[in-house]
Design an enzyme around this catalytic site. Structure first.
Site, PDB file in Angstrom:
ATOM      1  N   TYR A  41     -13.958   7.211 -12.221  1.00  0.00           N
ATOM      2  CA  TYR A  41     -13.933   5.891 -11.573  1.00  0.00           C
ATOM      3  C   TYR A  41     -14.557   4.841 -12.492  1.00  0.00           C
ATOM      4  CZ  TYR A  41     -14.656   2.356  -7.886  1.00  0.00           C
ATOM      5  OH  TYR A  41     -14.647   1.196  -7.145  1.00  0.00           O
ATOM      6  N   ASP A  46       0.874  -1.193   0.000  1.00  0.00           N
ATOM      7  CA  ASP A  46       0.000   0.000   0.000  1.00  0.00           C
ATOM      8  C   ASP A  46       0.901   1.230   0.000  1.00  0.00           C
ATOM      9  OD1 ASP A  46      -2.274   1.776   0.447  1.00  0.00           O
ATOM     10  OD2 ASP A  46      -3.313   0.013   1.247  1.00  0.00           O
ATOM     11  N   ASP A  54       3.516   2.858  -4.261  1.00  0.00           N
ATOM     12  CA  ASP A  54       2.520   3.781  -4.810  1.00  0.00           C
ATOM     13  C   ASP A  54       2.321   3.403  -6.274  1.00  0.00           C
ATOM     14  OD1 ASP A  54       1.161   5.892  -5.997  1.00  0.00           O
ATOM     15  OD2 ASP A  54       2.247   7.439  -4.885  1.00  0.00           O
ATOM     16  N   VAL A  55       1.154   2.881  -6.608  1.00  0.00           N
ATOM     17  CA  VAL A  55       0.942   2.363  -7.971  1.00  0.00           C
ATOM     18  C   VAL A  55       0.810   3.480  -9.014  1.00  0.00           C
ATOM     19  CG1 VAL A  55      -0.126   0.218  -7.134  1.00  0.00           C
ATOM     20  CG2 VAL A  55      -1.592   2.139  -7.826  1.00  0.00           C
ATOM     21  N   LYS A 101     -12.680   1.675 -14.325  1.00  0.00           N
ATOM     22  CA  LYS A 101     -13.080   0.284 -14.062  1.00  0.00           C
ATOM     23  C   LYS A 101     -13.509  -0.418 -15.354  1.00  0.00           C
ATOM     24  CE  LYS A 101     -12.209   0.167  -9.654  1.00  0.00           C
ATOM     25  NZ  LYS A 101     -11.175  -0.734  -9.096  1.00  0.00           N
TER      26      LYS A 101
HETATM   27  N1  LIG Z   1     -15.991  -1.028  -1.499  1.00  0.00           N
HETATM   28  C1  LIG Z   1     -16.734  -1.143  -2.570  1.00  0.00           C
HETATM   29  O1  LIG Z   1     -17.944  -0.883  -2.529  1.00  0.00           O
HETATM   30  C2  LIG Z   1     -16.133  -1.619  -3.853  1.00  0.00           C
HETATM   31  C3  LIG Z   1     -17.003  -2.106  -4.845  1.00  0.00           C
HETATM   32  C4  LIG Z   1     -16.443  -2.531  -6.046  1.00  0.00           C
HETATM   33  C5  LIG Z   1     -15.080  -2.500  -6.232  1.00  0.00           C
HETATM   34  N2  LIG Z   1     -14.262  -2.009  -5.255  1.00  0.00           N
HETATM   35  C6  LIG Z   1     -12.843  -1.995  -5.525  1.00  0.00           C
HETATM   36  O2  LIG Z   1     -12.187  -2.757  -4.537  1.00  0.00           O
HETATM   37  C7  LIG Z   1     -10.823  -2.310  -4.435  1.00  0.00           C
HETATM   38  C8  LIG Z   1     -10.460  -2.109  -2.973  1.00  0.00           C
HETATM   39  O3  LIG Z   1     -11.238  -1.042  -2.451  1.00  0.00           O
HETATM   40  P1  LIG Z   1     -11.850  -1.095  -0.981  1.00  0.00           P
HETATM   41  O4  LIG Z   1     -13.299  -0.961  -1.117  1.00  0.00           O
HETATM   42  O5  LIG Z   1     -11.259  -2.203  -0.219  1.00  0.00           O
HETATM   43  O6  LIG Z   1     -11.378   0.323  -0.410  1.00  0.00           O
HETATM   44  P2  LIG Z   1     -10.137   0.727   0.502  1.00  0.00           P
HETATM   45  O7  LIG Z   1     -10.232   2.199   0.586  1.00  0.00           O
HETATM   46  O8  LIG Z   1     -10.131  -0.062   1.753  1.00  0.00           O
HETATM   47  O9  LIG Z   1      -8.906   0.243  -0.387  1.00  0.00           O
HETATM   48  C9  LIG Z   1      -8.297   0.983  -1.395  1.00  0.00           C
HETATM   49  C10 LIG Z   1      -6.823   0.892  -1.125  1.00  0.00           C
HETATM   50  O10 LIG Z   1      -6.091   1.446  -2.225  1.00  0.00           O
HETATM   51  C11 LIG Z   1      -5.006   2.144  -1.654  1.00  0.00           C
HETATM   52  N3  LIG Z   1      -4.446   3.106  -2.601  1.00  0.00           N
HETATM   53  C12 LIG Z   1      -4.995   4.274  -3.023  1.00  0.00           C
HETATM   54  N4  LIG Z   1      -4.142   4.905  -3.854  1.00  0.00           N
HETATM   55  C13 LIG Z   1      -3.055   4.100  -3.961  1.00  0.00           C
HETATM   56  C14 LIG Z   1      -1.842   4.202  -4.673  1.00  0.00           C
HETATM   57  N5  LIG Z   1      -1.551   5.279  -5.441  1.00  0.00           N
HETATM   58  N6  LIG Z   1      -0.941   3.198  -4.562  1.00  0.00           N
HETATM   59  C15 LIG Z   1      -1.201   2.125  -3.765  1.00  0.00           C
HETATM   60  N7  LIG Z   1      -2.331   1.980  -3.069  1.00  0.00           N
HETATM   61  C16 LIG Z   1      -3.245   2.963  -3.166  1.00  0.00           C
HETATM   62  C17 LIG Z   1      -5.585   2.788  -0.417  1.00  0.00           C
HETATM   63  O11 LIG Z   1      -4.570   3.230   0.466  1.00  0.00           O
HETATM   64  C18 LIG Z   1      -6.429   1.665   0.127  1.00  0.00           C
HETATM   65  O12 LIG Z   1      -5.712   0.817   0.992  1.00  0.00           O
HETATM   66  C19 LIG Z   1     -10.737  -1.058  -5.286  1.00  0.00           C
HETATM   67  O13 LIG Z   1     -10.200  -1.384  -6.539  1.00  0.00           O
HETATM   68  C20 LIG Z   1     -12.184  -0.645  -5.439  1.00  0.00           C
HETATM   69  O14 LIG Z   1     -12.385   0.135  -6.600  1.00  0.00           O
HETATM   70  C21 LIG Z   1     -14.770  -1.594  -4.071  1.00  0.00           C
END
Ligand SMILES: NC(=O)c1ccc[n+]([C@@H]2O[C@H](COP(=O)([O-])OP(=O)(O)OC[C@H]3O[C@@H](n4cnc5c(N)ncnc54)[C@H](O)[C@@H]3O)[C@@H](O)[C@H]2O)c1
Length: 269
Positions: free
Chosen positions: A165, A39, A74-75, A169
């Site tokens: 977003y 992360d 950092d991606v 996706k």
């Molecule tokens: N929560 C939902 O409702 C949901 C639904 C569909 C898809 N998603 C997808 O699931 C995945 C995880 O999201 P989540 O819901 O667990 O939220 P989350 O906020 O817990 O996780 C997102 C993570 O990405 C990290 N991040 C952000 N920018 C970054 C960068 N530049 N480099 C490295 N890491 C970075 C954040 O620090 C965080 O830990 C994401 O791809 C999100 O789009 C989430």
């Protein structure tokens, strides 16, 4: 699940407790994978006050008996991704499973109010980051490796005020399908998982925004989501984690280029 024991799995954006990445690594750890929590540096080292291996998700996985390490990455930075892949190879000597999970989802505003910097920020993290990580990992992965992209219901359906977003996706599914073809000759499978709402840090922020637009309390808004889901509840990290474990395993040896809905029946195409 066949074929997961001993595999080295890295999940981007997995350092936040309660996130999908946390749930995915927990599940892969239970299946015997060796784990890399990755992360942003702020999350891994708490602003430089501890080592990445002391991140709470790493600690929990270690306490559960997994072989786990933390790597700050950092991606949105190509050099950071190159460095993370080098660290995996120097620590473990192989890299078998990549989960492109890192994303930002809190830039929510009408399309006419979006500026270019906001658009590029989301595309850079969510889509370009997944491309770069896929490229770097595929260069070192062996036959039998697997990449799973965490896309979204927003990869298949439009949502108001979420142009960057949703576009990122949708792009992730294009990346999944193309990478599946390009990497098939190396024996690397590439699939995507498309969850609907899960109340993680990101999911909470999104549901708070949309609930306030409707003049509802966040819990009431989430109850409305649950009502329109045929299986009658919102998603949980373990739902996505189970799908990832399956797709990464040898049970899915003939599945590549797929985008699997994990939405309790809400998303059907
Ligand atoms: N929560 C939902 O409702 C949901 C639904 C569909 C898809 N998603 C997808 O699931 C995945 C995880 O999201 P989540 O819901 O667990 O939220 P989350 O906020 O817990 O996780 C997102 C993570 O990405 C990290 N991040 C952000 N920018 C970054 C960068 N530049 N480099 C490295 N890491 C970075 C954040 O620090 C965080 O830990 C994401 O791809 C999100 O789009 C989430």
């Amino acid at each position: 699940m066949k074929g997961l024991h001993g595999k080295v799995a890295l999940c981007t954006g997995s350092g936040l407790e309660g996130g999908l990445g946390h749930g995915i690594l927990k599940r892969l750890g239970e299946a015997g994978c060796q784990l890399v929590v990755s992360d942003l540096d702020t999350i891994m080292t708490n602003g430089g006050t501890r080592s990445s291996d002391e991140n709470p998700v790493v600690r929990e996985l270690l306490d559960a008996g997994a072989n786990a390490i933390g790597i700050a990455c950092d991606v949105s930075e190509e050099a950071s991704i190159v460095g993370a892949v080098e660290s995996v190879m120097s620590h473990f000597g192989h890299f078998d499973i990549l989960i492109n999970n890192a994303a930002i989802g809190d830039i929510i505003k009408p399309l006419t109010e979006l500026n270019l910097r906001e658009w590029q920020q989301v595309i850079t993290v969510n889509l370009t980051g997944a491309f770069l990580f896929t490229r770097e990992a595929a260069r070192v992965m062996d036959n039998g490796a697997s990449i799973v992209n965490i896309a979204s219901q927003a990869a298949k359906t439009g949502f108001r005020q979420m142009a960057p977003y949703v576009s990122s996706k949708h792009g992730m599914i294009g990346l999944t399908r193309t990478a599946a073809i390009d990497l098939a000759s190396k024996g690397i499978r590439v699939n995507a998982v498309c969850p609907n709402h899960v109340t993680t840090t990101m999911g909470k922020a999104q549901s708070e925004y949309f609930s306030s637009l409707r003049g509802l309390a966040p819990e009431a808004y989430r109850a409305q989501i649950a009502e329109r889901v045929p299986l009658g509840r919102v998603g949980r990290p373990e739902d996505t984690a189970a799908a990832v474990a399956f797709l990464a395993s040898d049970e899915a040896a003939f599945i590549t280029g797929e985008a699997l809905n994990v939405s309790g029946g809400e998303e059907t195409h």
